[in-house]
Design a protein around this motif. Structure first.
Motif, mmCIF file in Angstrom:
data_model
loop_
_atom_site.group_PDB
_atom_site.id
_atom_site.type_symbol
_atom_site.label_atom_id
_atom_site.label_comp_id
_atom_site.label_asym_id
_atom_site.label_seq_id
_atom_site.Cartn_x
_atom_site.Cartn_y
_atom_site.Cartn_z
ATOM 1 N N GLN A 173 48.288 35.632 31.478
ATOM 2 C CA GLN A 173 46.998 34.949 31.475
ATOM 3 C C GLN A 173 45.984 35.745 32.279
ATOM 4 O O GLN A 173 46.301 36.296 33.331
ATOM 5 C CB GLN A 173 47.140 33.549 32.066
ATOM 6 C CG GLN A 173 45.880 32.711 31.940
ATOM 7 C CD GLN A 173 46.130 31.263 32.270
ATOM 8 O OE1 GLN A 173 47.238 30.877 32.586
ATOM 9 N NE2 GLN A 173 45.103 30.447 32.187
ATOM 10 N N LYS A 174 44.766 35.807 31.780
ATOM 11 C CA LYS A 174 43.706 36.521 32.486
ATOM 12 C C LYS A 174 43.233 35.738 33.710
ATOM 13 O O LYS A 174 43.322 34.505 33.738
ATOM 14 C CB LYS A 174 42.504 36.728 31.558
ATOM 15 C CG LYS A 174 42.676 37.787 30.501
ATOM 16 C CD LYS A 174 41.365 37.923 29.748
ATOM 17 C CE LYS A 174 41.430 38.994 28.685
ATOM 18 N NZ LYS A 174 40.149 39.100 27.965
ATOM 19 N N PRO A 175 42.707 36.434 34.708
ATOM 20 C CA PRO A 175 42.055 35.720 35.812
ATOM 21 C C PRO A 175 40.800 35.011 35.314
ATOM 22 O O PRO A 175 40.231 35.353 34.278
ATOM 23 C CB PRO A 175 41.707 36.840 36.801
ATOM 24 C CG PRO A 175 42.498 38.031 36.364
ATOM 25 C CD PRO A 175 42.719 37.882 34.908
ATOM 26 N N GLN A 176 40.359 34.025 36.069
ATOM 27 C CA GLN A 176 39.188 33.259 35.682
ATOM 28 C C GLN A 176 37.887 33.950 36.084
ATOM 29 O O GLN A 176 36.864 33.783 35.434
ATOM 30 C CB GLN A 176 39.249 31.870 36.316
ATOM 31 C CG GLN A 176 40.469 31.066 35.889
ATOM 32 C CD GLN A 176 40.573 29.751 36.625
ATOM 33 O OE1 GLN A 176 39.673 29.385 37.393
ATOM 34 N NE2 GLN A 176 41.663 29.038 36.426
ATOM 35 N N ASN A 177 37.935 34.723 37.142
ATOM 36 C CA ASN A 177 36.732 35.333 37.693
ATOM 37 C C ASN A 177 36.509 36.722 37.113
ATOM 38 O O ASN A 177 37.461 37.445 36.830
ATOM 39 C CB ASN A 177 36.848 35.392 39.222
ATOM 40 C CG ASN A 177 35.591 35.922 39.874
ATOM 41 O OD1 ASN A 177 35.443 37.126 40.066
ATOM 42 N ND2 ASN A 177 34.671 35.026 40.203
ATOM 43 N N HIS A 197 38.039 32.421 44.668
ATOM 44 C CA HIS A 197 37.685 31.002 44.739
ATOM 45 C C HIS A 197 38.187 30.455 46.074
ATOM 46 O O HIS A 197 39.281 29.896 46.157
ATOM 47 C CB HIS A 197 38.320 30.205 43.583
ATOM 48 C CG HIS A 197 37.813 30.608 42.232
ATOM 49 N ND1 HIS A 197 38.306 31.695 41.557
ATOM 50 C CD2 HIS A 197 36.854 30.075 41.430
ATOM 51 C CE1 HIS A 197 37.676 31.814 40.394
ATOM 52 N NE2 HIS A 197 36.799 30.840 40.291
ATOM 53 N N VAL A 198 37.402 30.668 47.108
ATOM 54 C CA VAL A 198 37.826 30.231 48.436
ATOM 55 C C VAL A 198 37.904 28.718 48.498
ATOM 56 O O VAL A 198 38.830 28.139 49.070
ATOM 57 C CB VAL A 198 36.853 30.774 49.509
ATOM 58 C CG1 VAL A 198 37.285 30.299 50.892
ATOM 59 C CG2 VAL A 198 36.794 32.289 49.460
ATOM 60 N N ASN A 199 36.938 28.038 47.908
ATOM 61 C CA ASN A 199 36.920 26.579 47.894
ATOM 62 C C ASN A 199 37.139 26.085 46.471
ATOM 63 O O ASN A 199 36.443 26.499 45.552
ATOM 64 C CB ASN A 199 35.571 26.052 48.412
ATOM 65 C CG ASN A 199 35.347 26.403 49.872
ATOM 66 O OD1 ASN A 199 36.274 26.338 50.672
ATOM 67 N ND2 ASN A 199 34.117 26.775 50.216
ATOM 68 N N GLY A 200 38.113 25.212 46.308
ATOM 69 C CA GLY A 200 38.345 24.614 45.012
ATOM 70 C C GLY A 200 39.207 25.425 44.073
ATOM 71 O O GLY A 200 39.460 25.009 42.958
ATOM 72 N N GLY A 201 39.684 26.585 44.505
ATOM 73 C CA GLY A 201 40.534 27.409 43.674
ATOM 74 C C GLY A 201 41.995 27.263 44.045
ATOM 75 O O GLY A 201 42.363 26.459 44.901
ATOM 76 N N PRO A 202 42.857 28.032 43.405
ATOM 77 C CA PRO A 202 44.288 27.964 43.732
ATOM 78 C C PRO A 202 44.558 28.458 45.143
ATOM 79 O O PRO A 202 43.839 29.308 45.677
ATOM 80 C CB PRO A 202 44.927 28.887 42.677
ATOM 81 C CG PRO A 202 43.827 29.798 42.244
ATOM 82 C CD PRO A 202 42.562 29.012 42.355
ATOM 83 N N GLU A 203 45.634 27.915 45.747
ATOM 84 C CA GLU A 203 45.987 28.309 47.104
ATOM 85 C C GLU A 203 46.603 29.701 47.088
ATOM 86 O O GLU A 203 47.499 29.992 46.312
ATOM 87 C CB GLU A 203 46.978 27.316 47.704
ATOM 88 C CG GLU A 203 46.439 25.906 47.849
ATOM 89 C CD GLU A 203 47.478 24.976 48.451
ATOM 90 O OE1 GLU A 203 48.163 25.379 49.411
ATOM 91 O OE2 GLU A 203 47.620 23.861 47.939
#
Length: 538
Positions: free
Chosen positions: A91-95, A218-224
């Motif tokens: 799967q590709k990254p979202q960003n 994605h520091v906030n709201g992204g995967p840990e």
């Protein structure tokens, strides 16, 4: 004059070769032509980086993976040349920035594999909106587990040879400041069934990297960042080789999650408990059970200690000039854990449950227990100990590991003869457990509905009287039979329990198994949704 200059920097692809009568998959000149094509693909792509994924079924006949195989891989056969290849999809990254990192990493893989005999060649790259697909060299010689168990004879010298080949596969990665991140014995395959077939790295850790890149963007709201939702981190027989820098955190004070979505439920329960505690305090209620602190002193102490360790590690990272060594040392840890397995038949930090494994990994204490290690040389123990140092800065580099006396002299100081009988018994049991984990997760991902997962958890907890989070493979068969999945239960017996006879039973972490099923279901849903969307748009 370079090949690029002679050809006017044109894009050379397997499709173009076939159109011009060049057979890139002919048995006679396959190696030379494959090297040429792989190098041109890696160096000549300027405008069009990847081919469209829609060309895959046009050029290749695709065989889906079996239930005992990783679901992101498939075997493909070229329709004109009949040459088999391996197709790995990610799967590709979202960003957008993370996608550029992925492109750079794949380009490095193409260049690296074109000039390396220890890494599976990356012949071509395809993409669609959601995924990147790598067309790899097809290694048919089987896994390390299969080769050892088929021979029924294994020595310490052979273990040293295998570890040397693994280090040689890592060397071109680390020379280019790349790393894998989660090496396991399944990351390698023999090229063919020849007794002297080379061992090749066929897995490049892309799924873990995509998760980390998305987390950093994605520091906030992204995967840990430190809790990757990758299937291999929920399969105990793969997690056990993961380094502490990459492994998810151990949670000694928290209960296991009851289901993949139970984290939300636990947060809701905690919120209700806080409200009840606040209301009872305001009303002057002194009931001990309700007035008990939700944040205990021990838990607070653990949090503070963990934060202090994290801060010290970050300061050391910044102070150290060679920051890339931290991630290269992750691979050295995994090689050390694999070496441990190849010397005694069981991994260094194995435990029946996922959380217990994480605790052992982060404590990083190993022991060479007799009688399993009684016949192993001191040089081998020294090599394993050096690789499994808790601090990444204390582990050797790949070059230093290759220069270790145990690797240099291929265990010439070890006792002659095969390993103890216990080695084969331990390895067979561990391999059987890993196969059961993957098979059951793949099968149930296609069969379970949401209510089935809830019923499965309830049945498991009925058998697990002490709430340990794990039980035996026999218990798993019993639960599946009660839920109406007798065919899966019988397949476990026929495929694994009878084929890999062992006096002991395999232990299964049913909490981690549920998480693994959920992740596979999410992948299946995304792929089905994407295929349906493509059909609608056509």
């Amino acid at each position: 004059e370079t090949p690029t200059a002679r050809m006017g920097a044109s894009v050379i692809t397997p499709r173009a070769c076939i159109a011009n009568g060049i057979s890139i998959g002919s048995p006679n000149g396959e190696d030379a032509c494959a090297d040429e094509v792989a190098w041109q693909i890696a160096t000549d792509r300027t405008h069009q980086i990847y081919e469209a994924a829609s060309l895959i079924p046009v050029l290749y006949e695709v065989t889906p993976p079996g239930v005992e195989e990783p679901q992101h891989t498939a075997t493909v056969v070229h329709r004109k040349t009949a040459v088999p290849r391996q197709l790995a999809s990610f799967q590709k990254p979202q960003n957008g920035v993370a996608q550029e990192r992925l492109q750079s990493y794949v380009l490095s893989l193409q260049r690296l594999s074109a000039c390396s005999d220890t890494v599976a060649r990356v012949f071509e790259v395809f993409e669609d909106y959601m995924r990147v697909h790598l067309l790899l060299e097809h290694c048919t010689g089987g896994s390390i587990y299969e080769r050892i168990l088929e021979s029924q004879y294994f020595t310490e010298q052979e273990a040293a040879v295998l570890i040397k080949h693994m280090l040689q596969a890592l060397l071109p990665f680390h020379e280019r400041h790349l790393y894998h991140g989660n090496l396991t014995p399944d990351s390698f395959r023999f090229l063919n069934h020849s007794p002297h077939a080379p061992l090749k790295l066929v897995d490049f850790g892309i799924e873990l990297k995509v998760h980390r890149w998305d987390s950093m963007e994605h520091v906030n709201g992204g995967p840990e960042l430190n809790n990757p939702h990758c299937p291999q981190f929920f399969e105990t027989c793969k997690l056990v080789f993961c380094a502490p820098e990459i492994a998810p955190p151990h949670q000694p004070k928290r209960e296991h999650r009851s289901s993949p979505r139970s984290a939300l439920a636990s947060l809701s329960v905690s919120a209700n408990a806080v409200q009840q505690h606040a209301s009872s305090s305001s009303c002057g209620v002194t009931d001990d059970a309700r007035a008990q602190d939700l944040l205990t002193g021990d838990l607070l102490s653990d949090v503070i200690d963990e934060h202090a360790d994290w801060l010290e590690e970050q300061q050391q990272d910044l102070a150290n000039a060679n920051y890339g060594k931290k991630f290269e040392a992750v691979d050295i840890w995994s090689v050390g854990a694999i070496a441990f397995l190849l010397l005694c038949g069981y991994p260094p930090f194995f435990a029946p449950s996922r959380n217990a494994i994480l605790g052992r990994i982060h404590r990083s204490r190993i022991s060479f227990d007799p009688p399993f290690w009684s016949k192993i040389s001191e040089e081998a123990k020294n090599f394993v100990t050096s690789c499994l140092q808790q601090s990444c800065w204390d582990r050797p580099s790949v070059l230093e590991a290759l220069q270790h006396p145990w690797i240099q002299r291929l265990a010439d100081t070890s006792p002659s003869g095969a390993m103890f009988t216990s080695f084969m018994l331990n390895l067979r049991r561990f391999y059987r457990t890993s196969l059961i984990e993957m098979y059951v997760a793949n099968m149930l991902a296609a069969k379970f509905r949401r209510e089935d997962m809830h019923d499965f958890l309830l049945r498991c907890r009925e058998l697990d009287k002490h709430r340990t989070g794990f039980f035996t493979a026999s218990d798993l068969k019993h639960v599946l039979t009660m839920l109406g999945h007798g065919s899966v239960s019988e397949a476990i017996s026929q495929r694994f329990l009878r084929a890999f006879r062992h006096p002991g039973d395999s232990y299964i972490d049913y909490i981690a198994l549920l998480d693994s099923i959920y992740l596979r279901q999410r992948r299946i849903f995304e792929e089905d949704f994407w295929r349906h969307f493509q059909r609608v748009c056509q």
